[in-house]
Design a protein around this motif. Sequence first.
Motif, short mmCIF file in Angstrom:
data_model
loop_
_atom_site.label_atom_id
_atom_site.label_comp_id
_atom_site.label_asym_id
_atom_site.label_seq_id
_atom_site.Cartn_x
_atom_site.Cartn_y
_atom_site.Cartn_z
N TYR A 40 -8.63 6.69 -3.55
CA TYR A 40 -7.92 6.95 -2.12
C TYR A 40 -8.18 8.35 -1.20
N LEU A 41 -8.67 9.05 -1.77
CA LEU A 41 -8.96 10.84 -0.91
C LEU A 41 -10.25 10.73 -1.12
N ASN A 42 -10.76 10.40 -1.52
CA ASN A 42 -12.92 9.73 -1.35
C ASN A 42 -12.57 8.97 -0.28
N ILE A 43 -12.25 7.78 -0.31
CA ILE A 43 -11.77 7.21 0.83
C ILE A 43 -12.04 7.78 2.88
N ASN A 44 -10.65 7.93 2.36
CA ASN A 44 -9.48 8.67 3.65
C ASN A 44 -10.31 10.34 3.67
N HIS A 85 -1.26 12.74 3.66
CA HIS A 85 -1.83 12.06 4.36
C HIS A 85 -1.43 11.36 4.84
N ALA A 86 -0.73 9.61 4.09
CA ALA A 86 -0.71 8.69 4.32
C ALA A 86 1.24 9.46 5.25
N ILE A 87 2.05 9.96 5.27
CA ILE A 87 2.80 10.09 5.85
C ILE A 87 2.48 10.79 7.61
N SER A 88 1.64 11.78 7.38
CA SER A 88 1.07 12.34 8.37
C SER A 88 0.52 11.79 9.24
N THR A 89 -0.52 10.53 9.37
CA THR A 89 -1.27 10.11 9.62
C THR A 89 -0.67 8.16 10.28
N GLN A 90 0.91 8.55 9.60
CA GLN A 90 1.60 7.56 10.36
C GLN A 90 2.69 7.84 11.20
N LYS A 91 2.66 9.72 11.20
CA LYS A 91 3.62 9.77 11.85
C LYS A 91 5.37 9.80 11.87
N LEU A 92 5.15 9.74 10.60
CA LEU A 92 7.16 8.84 10.26
C LEU A 92 8.05 10.20 10.07
N GLY A 93 7.67 11.30 10.68
CA GLY A 93 8.35 11.89 10.47
C GLY A 93 9.28 13.11 9.73
N SER A 145 0.87 -0.91 -0.16
CA SER A 145 -0.02 0.29 -0.02
C SER A 145 0.92 0.70 0.51
N LEU A 146 0.29 2.81 0.44
CA LEU A 146 0.95 3.22 -0.49
C LEU A 146 1.59 3.55 0.84
N GLU A 147 0.61 3.65 2.11
CA GLU A 147 1.87 3.61 3.75
C GLU A 147 2.16 3.38 3.44
N ASP A 148 2.13 1.63 3.71
CA ASP A 148 3.50 0.88 3.74
C ASP A 148 5.18 1.22 2.69
N ARG A 149 4.31 1.53 1.64
CA ARG A 149 5.75 2.55 0.45
C ARG A 149 6.45 3.15 1.22
N LEU A 150 5.49 3.92 2.04
CA LEU A 150 6.55 4.87 2.40
C LEU A 150 6.86 5.16 3.52
N ALA A 151 6.43 4.04 4.46
CA ALA A 151 7.52 3.80 5.95
C ALA A 151 8.52 2.83 5.43
N GLN A 152 8.29 1.82 4.64
CA GLN A 152 9.42 0.66 3.95
C GLN A 152 11.31 2.32 4.20
N ILE A 153 11.29 3.41 3.54
CA ILE A 153 11.81 3.84 3.17
C ILE A 153 12.15 4.36 4.33
N ALA A 154 11.76 4.30 5.10
CA ALA A 154 12.70 4.78 6.26
C ALA A 154 13.72 4.06 6.72
N ASN A 155 13.73 2.91 6.28
CA ASN A 155 15.07 2.33 6.36
C ASN A 155 16.31 2.59 5.45
N LEU A 156 16.43 3.77 4.43
CA LEU A 156 17.67 4.14 3.72
C LEU A 156 17.85 5.17 4.42
N ALA A 157 17.48 5.61 5.12
CA ALA A 157 18.36 7.03 5.77
C ALA A 157 17.31 7.40 6.58
N GLN A 158 18.28 8.50 7.47
CA GLN A 158 17.58 9.32 8.91
C GLN A 158 16.13 10.22 8.14
N ALA A 159 15.31 10.11 9.22
CA ALA A 159 13.94 10.94 9.06
C ALA A 159 14.48 11.99 8.83
N SER A 160 15.94 12.95 9.03
CA SER A 160 15.61 14.25 8.77
C SER A 160 16.63 14.48 7.11
#
Length: 230
Positions: free
Chosen positions: A178-182, A46-54, A14-29
Amino acid sequence: MNWQKLEKELQKLSLEDRLAQIANLAQASEIAFSTSLGQEDQAITHAISTQKLGYRIFTLDTGRQFQESYELIDLTTKKYQLNLETFFPKTEAVESLVKEKGFNSFYYSIENRKECCGIRKIEPLNRALKGVKIWITGLRAEQSENRSQMPMFEVDESRDLVKFNPLIDWTFIQLENYLNINKIPQNPLHKKGFISIGCAPCTRAITEGEHPRAGRWWWEESQKECGLHK
């Protein structure tokens, strides 16, 4: 890093999981998302913010935006409690351009238009991306011929970073759902035919059957790109 292998793995997610996975590639900053508040960008915000990925989220204010775009910025930052960084063009460069060629020089030639985009968008973008290792964008393959063959990951050697396009394989129908559901905030101009929204003087509504980016720089025949995504 084998980017093609990683892309195949992320295509199943999913979009959320795709975005979360790249946290392993670099620091959040060191991970940054550039938003122009378009529909794709609102989905990613929406996907970044609701997951609080930083991850850092920033936008470019060219000084020629629609009022509706500014209102959407306020609505979005309030809804998601965003620390949205805003980068502006250098005052001296804008003043020099206007003094030499006037406020609307971009209408007179492709070279002039690219010069204006360079001052108002590309230079601020380069400043925003300093120190960034992963640059997230809202590009989709359907958006234009120039983007149709873009992969999910691109190595940008000139900026020494990797560009991540998590929506590259999404259809417009997937995006709309995605936009309508969320219940994600959107620019009201979209309902008036403004599918791709840029600077106010450079954007018009499109008619039925026109390409989604036909309204950008509508007075010229070009790839409908400003140079941000070569």
